[in-house]
Design a protein around this motif. Structure first.
Motif, PDB file in Angstrom:
ATOM      1  N   ASP A 188       0.831  -1.208   0.000  1.00 29.21           N
ATOM      2  CA  ASP A 188       0.000   0.000   0.000  1.00 29.21           C
ATOM      3  C   ASP A 188       0.866   1.258   0.000  1.00 29.21           C
ATOM      4  O   ASP A 188       0.501   2.277  -0.614  1.00 29.21           O
ATOM      5  CB  ASP A 188      -0.916   0.012   1.230  1.00 29.21           C
ATOM      6  N   VAL A 189       2.004   1.196   0.694  1.00 27.29           N
ATOM      7  CA  VAL A 189       2.899   2.357   0.755  1.00 27.29           C
ATOM      8  C   VAL A 189       3.403   2.711  -0.646  1.00 27.29           C
ATOM      9  O   VAL A 189       3.391   3.872  -1.041  1.00 27.29           O
ATOM     10  CB  VAL A 189       4.089   2.071   1.689  1.00 27.29           C
ATOM     11  N   TYR A 190       3.811   1.707  -1.391  1.00 29.01           N
ATOM     12  CA  TYR A 190       4.336   1.933  -2.745  1.00 29.01           C
ATOM     13  C   TYR A 190       3.235   2.495  -3.652  1.00 29.01           C
ATOM     14  O   TYR A 190       3.445   3.472  -4.378  1.00 29.01           O
ATOM     15  CB  TYR A 190       4.865   0.616  -3.309  1.00 29.01           C
ATOM     16  N   ASN A 191       2.069   1.862  -3.620  1.00 28.38           N
ATOM     17  CA  ASN A 191       0.959   2.305  -4.472  1.00 28.38           C
ATOM     18  C   ASN A 191       0.459   3.694  -4.080  1.00 28.38           C
ATOM     19  O   ASN A 191       0.097   4.503  -4.953  1.00 28.38           O
ATOM     20  CB  ASN A 191      -0.189   1.301  -4.395  1.00 28.38           C
ATOM     21  N   ARG A 192       0.442   3.980  -2.779  1.00 23.32           N
ATOM     22  CA  ARG A 192      -0.024   5.292  -2.324  1.00 23.32           C
ATOM     23  C   ARG A 192       0.978   6.382  -2.705  1.00 23.32           C
ATOM     24  O   ARG A 192       0.573   7.486  -3.086  1.00 23.32           O
ATOM     25  CB  ARG A 192      -0.231   5.277  -0.812  1.00 23.32           C
ATOM     26  N   PHE A 194       3.289   6.392  -5.271  1.00 20.34           N
ATOM     27  CA  PHE A 194       3.393   6.636  -6.708  1.00 20.34           C
ATOM     28  C   PHE A 194       2.031   6.887  -7.362  1.00 20.34           C
ATOM     29  O   PHE A 194       1.970   7.408  -8.468  1.00 20.34           O
ATOM     30  CB  PHE A 194       4.100   5.469  -7.401  1.00 20.34           C
ATOM     31  N   GLY A 195       0.951   6.511  -6.676  1.00 21.50           N
ATOM     32  CA  GLY A 195      -0.380   6.805  -7.188  1.00 21.50           C
ATOM     33  C   GLY A 195      -0.622   6.230  -8.573  1.00 21.50           C
ATOM     34  O   GLY A 195      -0.433   5.035  -8.813  1.00 21.50           O
ATOM     35  N   LYS A 196      -1.034   7.087  -9.504  1.00 10.93           N
ATOM     36  CA  LYS A 196      -1.367   6.633 -10.862  1.00 10.93           C
ATOM     37  C   LYS A 196      -0.147   6.120 -11.622  1.00 10.93           C
ATOM     38  O   LYS A 196      -0.295   5.391 -12.609  1.00 10.93           O
ATOM     39  CB  LYS A 196      -2.004   7.791 -11.638  1.00 10.93           C
ATOM     40  N   LYS A 197       1.042   6.498 -11.174  1.00 11.21           N
ATOM     41  CA  LYS A 197       2.266   6.066 -11.846  1.00 11.21           C
ATOM     42  C   LYS A 197       2.841   4.775 -11.257  1.00 11.21           C
ATOM     43  O   LYS A 197       3.936   4.359 -11.648  1.00 11.21           O
ATOM     44  CB  LYS A 197       3.312   7.175 -11.776  1.00 11.21           C
ATOM     45  N   ALA A 198       2.121   4.166 -10.322  1.00  6.57           N
ATOM     46  CA  ALA A 198       2.637   2.973  -9.646  1.00  6.57           C
ATOM     47  C   ALA A 198       2.927   1.844 -10.638  1.00  6.57           C
ATOM     48  O   ALA A 198       3.991   1.221 -10.588  1.00  6.57           O
ATOM     49  CB  ALA A 198       1.652   2.500  -8.574  1.00  6.57           C
ATOM     50  N   ALA A 199       1.988   1.577 -11.540  1.00  6.45           N
ATOM     51  CA  ALA A 199       2.179   0.487 -12.511  1.00  6.45           C
ATOM     52  C   ALA A 199       3.388   0.775 -13.404  1.00  6.45           C
ATOM     53  O   ALA A 199       4.186  -0.129 -13.711  1.00  6.45           O
ATOM     54  CB  ALA A 199       0.924   0.317 -13.359  1.00  6.45           C
ATOM     55  N   GLU A 200       3.526   2.017 -13.824  1.00  9.80           N
ATOM     56  CA  GLU A 200       4.663   2.405 -14.668  1.00  9.80           C
ATOM     57  C   GLU A 200       5.988   2.217 -13.939  1.00  9.80           C
ATOM     58  O   GLU A 200       6.974   1.726 -14.514  1.00  9.80           O
ATOM     59  CB  GLU A 200       4.489   3.867 -15.078  1.00  9.80           C
ATOM     60  N   GLU A 201       6.031   2.593 -12.667  1.00 10.63           N
ATOM     61  CA  GLU A 201       7.253   2.447 -11.879  1.00 10.63           C
ATOM     62  C   GLU A 201       7.601   0.974 -11.656  1.00 10.63           C
ATOM     63  O   GLU A 201       8.775   0.602 -11.693  1.00 10.63           O
ATOM     64  CB  GLU A 201       7.094   3.162 -10.532  1.00 10.63           C
ATOM     65  N   LYS A 202       6.597   0.157 -11.433  1.00 12.44           N
ATOM     66  CA  LYS A 202       6.843  -1.281 -11.255  1.00 12.44           C
ATOM     67  C   LYS A 202       7.434  -1.882 -12.524  1.00 12.44           C
ATOM     68  O   LYS A 202       8.359  -2.705 -12.466  1.00 12.44           O
ATOM     69  CB  LYS A 202       5.528  -1.993 -10.902  1.00 12.44           C
ATOM     70  N   ASN A 203       6.917  -1.487 -13.669  1.00 10.42           N
ATOM     71  CA  ASN A 203       7.442  -1.987 -14.949  1.00 10.42           C
ATOM     72  C   ASN A 203       8.903  -1.575 -15.138  1.00 10.42           C
ATOM     73  O   ASN A 203       9.718  -2.359 -15.645  1.00 10.42           O
ATOM     74  CB  ASN A 203       6.599  -1.479 -16.112  1.00 10.42           C
ATOM     75  N   LYS A 204       9.229  -0.356 -14.731  1.00  4.28           N
ATOM     76  CA  LYS A 204      10.610   0.107 -14.846  1.00  4.28           C
ATOM     77  C   LYS A 204      11.545  -0.747 -14.003  1.00  4.28           C
ATOM     78  O   LYS A 204      12.652  -1.095 -14.444  1.00  4.28           O
ATOM     79  CB  LYS A 204      10.714   1.569 -14.414  1.00  4.28           C
ATOM     80  N   VAL A 205      11.116  -1.068 -12.800  1.00  5.72           N
ATOM     81  CA  VAL A 205      11.931  -1.893 -11.908  1.00  5.72           C
ATOM     82  C   VAL A 205      12.171  -3.273 -12.519  1.00  5.72           C
ATOM     83  O   VAL A 205      13.309  -3.773 -12.562  1.00  5.72           O
ATOM     84  CB  VAL A 205      11.250  -2.042 -10.527  1.00  5.72           C
ATOM     85  N   ARG A 206      11.116  -3.887 -13.023  1.00  5.31           N
ATOM     86  CA  ARG A 206      11.244  -5.233 -13.600  1.00  5.31           C
ATOM     87  C   ARG A 206      12.047  -5.204 -14.908  1.00  5.31           C
ATOM     88  O   ARG A 206      12.791  -6.141 -15.211  1.00  5.31           O
ATOM     89  CB  ARG A 206       9.853  -5.821 -13.811  1.00  5.31           C
ATOM     90  N   GLU A 207      11.892  -4.153 -15.688  1.00  5.02           N
ATOM     91  CA  GLU A 207      12.694  -4.013 -16.913  1.00  5.02           C
ATOM     92  C   GLU A 207      14.170  -3.883 -16.582  1.00  5.02           C
ATOM     93  O   GLU A 207      15.026  -4.462 -17.271  1.00  5.02           O
ATOM     94  CB  GLU A 207      12.225  -2.796 -17.712  1.00  5.02           C
TER      95      GLU A 207
END
Length: 255
Positions: A188-192, A194-207
């Motif tokens: 919840d901390v990560y999603n809260r 980064f908000g709307k950019k959470a999915a984008e940030e997660k993709n960057k990490v995995r990439e």
């Protein structure tokens, strides 16, 4: 022709003046009532004037004290400084506690020599309103500070886990780091944060993980380029970088 002169009976005559006053004589009830109303109106006017005068004196005294309250002196800090110091804190609760303690000290310091009830009341009202305004601003500032602190902690832990996943030597070490990273990314901390950019940030990490893990594989065996591409979800730009790297390795080895 003789002119008759009449004496006015409006003024008391000697006869009336000689009439003795007795306990049984009746006085019109309108007389004391009128006297009471007049006295009450007079006293009320005096009281209203006194109250208005004291209010003006109190407001003037508070206006004179405001500068000292905001700026402080050699004995006590000003409210502006206290607010700034509290706003720089990272814990909203600690900041609120600090502000209230200092506000109490400032209020006691500036009212210790104040004897007027009106001045104390006006000063209390002013400080209460100022405290509400400052508390809101301090809460917003310290919450942002806390979020920035959380961001730094998230980024530090994410980078550490990415390196472990890419460069870890033991399978258990890599698996534990992968599990911990997934927990952070779905928290919840990560999603809260980064908000709307959470999915984008997660993709960057995995990439990043797939890309650097691919580079490490190619450093050991450039011929595994197809395997690296198949096992990753990288965008075309990064796949081309891996291909270029794989094509360069044999030349470097040959040289």
């Amino acid at each position: 022709m003789a002119i008759k002169i009449y004496q006015s009976q409006i003024r008391p005559t000697e006869e009336i003046g000689n009439v003795p006053t007795t306990a049984g004589m009746r006085i019109s009830p309108e007389i004391p009532a009128a006297i009471g109303r007049a006295s009450s109106e007079f006293l009320g006017s005096v009281k209203d004037f006194y109250v208005e005068q004291e209010k003006i004196k109190a407001e003037t005294e508070v206006l004179e004290k405001k500068e000292k309250i905001y700026n402080g002196d050699e004995n006590i800090p000003g409210l502006s400084r206290v607010k700034d110091e509290a706003s720089k804190m990272e814990d909203p609760d600690e900041a609120n506690k600090y502000y209230k303690e200092q506000l109490k000290n400032i209020q006691e310091y500036h009212t210790k020599d104040t004897k007027s009830f009106f001045t104390k009341r006006v000063l209390d009202t002013f400080l209460q309103k100022q405290a509400v305004e400052d508390s809101i601003n301090i809460r917003n500032a310290t919450t942002n500070n806390l979020l920035e602190r959380s961001k730094l902690a998230l980024e530090a832990n994410t980078d550490r886990l990415k390196k472990t996943i890419v460069y870890g030597k033991a399978d258990l070490e890599i698996q534990n780091a992968t599990n911990e990273l997934n927990t952070i990314l779905e928290s919840d901390v990560y999603n809260r944060f980064f908000g709307k950019k959470a999915a984008e940030e997660k993709n960057k990490v995995r990439e990043d993980i797939d890309y650097y893990r691919g580079l490490r594989t190619l450093d050991r065996d450039p011929m595994k380029i197809n395997e690296v591409i198949t096992n990753s979800n990288l965008p075309l730009e990064k796949i081309e970088k891996l291909r270029s790297n794989a094509e360069t390795k044999p030349l470097l080895i040959a040289a």
